[in-house]
Write a protein that holds these residues in place. Structure first.
Motif, PDB file in Angstrom:
ATOM      1  N   UNK A 159       5.573   2.936  -1.146  1.00 42.89           N
ATOM      2  CA  UNK A 159       5.082   1.596  -0.802  1.00 42.89           C
ATOM      3  C   UNK A 159       6.209   0.696  -0.293  1.00 42.89           C
ATOM      4  N   UNK A 160       6.048   0.617   1.015  1.00 42.30           N
ATOM      5  CA  UNK A 160       7.145  -0.041   1.952  1.00 42.30           C
ATOM      6  C   UNK A 160       7.516  -1.574   1.393  1.00 42.30           C
ATOM      7  N   UNK A 161       8.538  -1.818   1.289  1.00 43.34           N
ATOM      8  CA  UNK A 161       8.771  -3.718   0.789  1.00 43.34           C
ATOM      9  C   UNK A 161       9.315  -4.352   2.096  1.00 43.34           C
ATOM     10  N   UNK A 162      10.456  -3.728   2.680  1.00 46.75           N
ATOM     11  CA  UNK A 162      11.173  -4.387   3.656  1.00 46.75           C
ATOM     12  C   UNK A 162      12.103  -3.542   4.350  1.00 46.75           C
ATOM     13  N   UNK A 163      12.066  -3.761   5.663  1.00 49.14           N
ATOM     14  CA  UNK A 163      12.632  -2.668   6.576  1.00 49.14           C
ATOM     15  C   UNK A 163      13.268  -3.537   7.807  1.00 49.14           C
ATOM     16  N   UNK A 164      14.636  -3.291   7.965  1.00 43.65           N
ATOM     17  CA  UNK A 164      15.329  -3.733   9.115  1.00 43.65           C
ATOM     18  C   UNK A 164      16.065  -2.324   9.750  1.00 43.65           C
ATOM     19  N   UNK A 165      17.031  -2.686  10.885  1.00 44.17           N
ATOM     20  CA  UNK A 165      17.669  -1.737  11.310  1.00 44.17           C
ATOM     21  C   UNK A 165      18.813  -1.338  10.498  1.00 44.17           C
ATOM     22  N   UNK A 166      19.035  -2.135   9.488  1.00 49.56           N
ATOM     23  CA  UNK A 166      20.092  -1.551   8.511  1.00 49.56           C
ATOM     24  C   UNK A 166      19.700  -1.280   7.113  1.00 49.56           C
ATOM     25  N   UNK A 179      11.940   0.136  -0.488  1.00 49.69           N
ATOM     26  CA  UNK A 179      10.533   0.673  -0.871  1.00 49.69           C
ATOM     27  C   UNK A 179      10.550   0.792  -2.338  1.00 49.69           C
ATOM     28  N   UNK A 180       8.956   1.224  -2.834  1.00 53.32           N
ATOM     29  CA  UNK A 180       8.970   1.858  -4.101  1.00 53.32           C
ATOM     30  C   UNK A 180       8.464   3.303  -3.920  1.00 53.32           C
ATOM     31  N   UNK A 181       8.872   4.192  -4.402  1.00 53.99           N
ATOM     32  CA  UNK A 181       8.646   5.760  -4.209  1.00 53.99           C
ATOM     33  C   UNK A 181       7.954   5.974  -5.531  1.00 53.99           C
ATOM     34  N   UNK A 182       6.712   6.729  -5.357  1.00 51.31           N
ATOM     35  CA  UNK A 182       6.190   7.371  -6.579  1.00 51.31           C
ATOM     36  C   UNK A 182       6.256   8.978  -6.441  1.00 51.31           C
ATOM     37  N   UNK A 183       6.988   9.725  -7.363  1.00 49.77           N
ATOM     38  CA  UNK A 183       7.466  10.747  -7.490  1.00 49.77           C
ATOM     39  C   UNK A 183       6.473  11.606  -8.363  1.00 49.77           C
ATOM     40  N   UNK A 184       5.665  12.539  -7.855  1.00 52.39           N
ATOM     41  CA  UNK A 184       4.763  13.556  -8.549  1.00 52.39           C
ATOM     42  C   UNK A 184       5.666  14.032  -9.948  1.00 52.39           C
ATOM     43  N   UNK A 211       0.839  -1.207  -0.012  1.00 52.47           N
ATOM     44  CA  UNK A 211       0.006   0.081  -0.021  1.00 52.47           C
ATOM     45  C   UNK A 211       0.861   1.232   0.043  1.00 52.47           C
ATOM     46  N   UNK A 212       0.464   2.225  -0.729  1.00 53.00           N
ATOM     47  CA  UNK A 212       1.074   3.709  -0.956  1.00 53.00           C
ATOM     48  C   UNK A 212       0.627   4.272   0.656  1.00 53.00           C
ATOM     49  N   UNK A 213       1.818   4.986   0.835  1.00 51.79           N
ATOM     50  CA  UNK A 213       1.662   6.000   1.902  1.00 51.79           C
ATOM     51  C   UNK A 213       2.146   7.389   1.727  1.00 51.79           C
ATOM     52  N   UNK A 214       1.882   8.394   1.903  1.00 60.36           N
ATOM     53  CA  UNK A 214       2.392   9.676   1.730  1.00 60.36           C
ATOM     54  C   UNK A 214       3.473   9.829   3.154  1.00 60.36           C
ATOM     55  N   UNK A 215       4.606  10.371   2.699  1.00 58.17           N
ATOM     56  CA  UNK A 215       5.591  10.370   3.898  1.00 58.17           C
ATOM     57  C   UNK A 215       5.318  11.799   4.553  1.00 58.17           C
ATOM     58  N   UNK A 216       5.621  12.083   5.863  1.00 59.32           N
ATOM     59  CA  UNK A 216       5.731  13.143   6.435  1.00 59.32           C
ATOM     60  C   UNK A 216       6.588  14.194   6.010  1.00 59.32           C
ATOM     61  N   UNK A 217       6.265  15.551   5.515  1.00 55.23           N
ATOM     62  CA  UNK A 217       7.127  16.273   4.714  1.00 55.23           C
ATOM     63  C   UNK A 217       7.476  16.277   3.611  1.00 55.23           C
TER      64      UNK A 217
END
Length: 233
Positions: free
Chosen positions: A140-147, A151-156, A127-133
């Motif tokens: 669209x987040x795909x995978x996240x760890x401490x390192x 993600x997939x980013x959609x740029x206007x 799912x797409x979300x709009x990042x703060x700022x």
């Protein structure tokens, strides 16, 4: 072989204009973006499977991450159509191929040793979300760890996209275009910015859809040392 191995400098490749180079598997060709090693290597590549081609069964000692760009990728676990994101952790084994043909973006030997997650995200499932700022960017987040943060980013369209990269970042254009550092990036163009850099990109009339990985560069040099002595895979 070393290709764009210096992680302290900006690197870019416009892969759509490169010749395809053969792999050890007949019908499987690649465009190399980053590589440390010979046939067994820490590598970032665009890989094309001709219809009916496949690799012999093999183990990914350092893990494999890929995004299907075109066609349908296949292994014994199923079919992966364009847009599917997969992470096969270190020690995983499969026999990849494609009956109809496919093109994938793939990264090898770039897993944190503690990351054993098996990830399969179907096309368009994130799912797409709009990042703060960042009001002109949807993520669209795909995978996240401490390192790392993948993600997939959609740029206007017709926007300036700015992002601080304290631990560096990589970007691959999937659709659309942007300019950065005097270069125009189109589909299959790859950009890597070092730790401490700031992305400042200007999107084109159609905007851009970009695969991005952030925060991982500090670990890549160490992970390259884990690649075993070269031998045919």
């Amino acid at each position: 072989m070393k290709l764009h191995a210096d992680l302290t400098v900006r690197a870019s490749v416009h892969a759509a204009g490169l010749a395809w180079l053969p792999s050890p598997a007949g019908g499987v060709d690649r465009r190399m973006l980053h590589r440390v090693g010979d046939e067994v290597a820490q590598a970032t590549s665009i890989v094309r499977y001709a219809p009916g081609s496949r690799f012999a069964p093999h183990t990914h000692g350092g893990g494999e991450e890929f995004l299907v760009l075109e066609g349908v990728f296949q292994d014994e676990s199923g079919d992966y159509p364009a847009g599917t994101y997969v992470r096969n952790p270190p020690g995983s084994r499969h026999a990849p191929g494609s009956q109809a043909g496919t093109t994938i973006f793939v990264k090898l030997w770039q897993f944190d040793p503690g990351d054993s997650a098996q990830v399969r995200i179907p096309a368009h499932a994130a799912a797409r979300v709009t990042e703060t700022g960042r009001h002109s960017v949807q993520v669209a987040p795909l995978h996240r760890t401490a390192h790392e943060d993948v993600r997939i980013e959609h740029w206007a369209p017709r926007q300036t996209i700015a992002l601080d990269l304290p631990l560096g970042g990589e970007f691959l254009v999937l659709d659309g275009s942007f300019t950065e550092g005097g270069e125009t990036f189109v589909p299959q163009s790859w950009l890597r910015l070092p730790s401490g850099a700031r992305l400042r990109a200007q999107t084109g009339d159609a905007g851009a859809r970009v695969w991005a990985k952030l925060g991982h560069l500090v670990h890549l040099e160490y992970l390259a040392t884990l690649v075993p002595a070269q031998h045919s895979q």
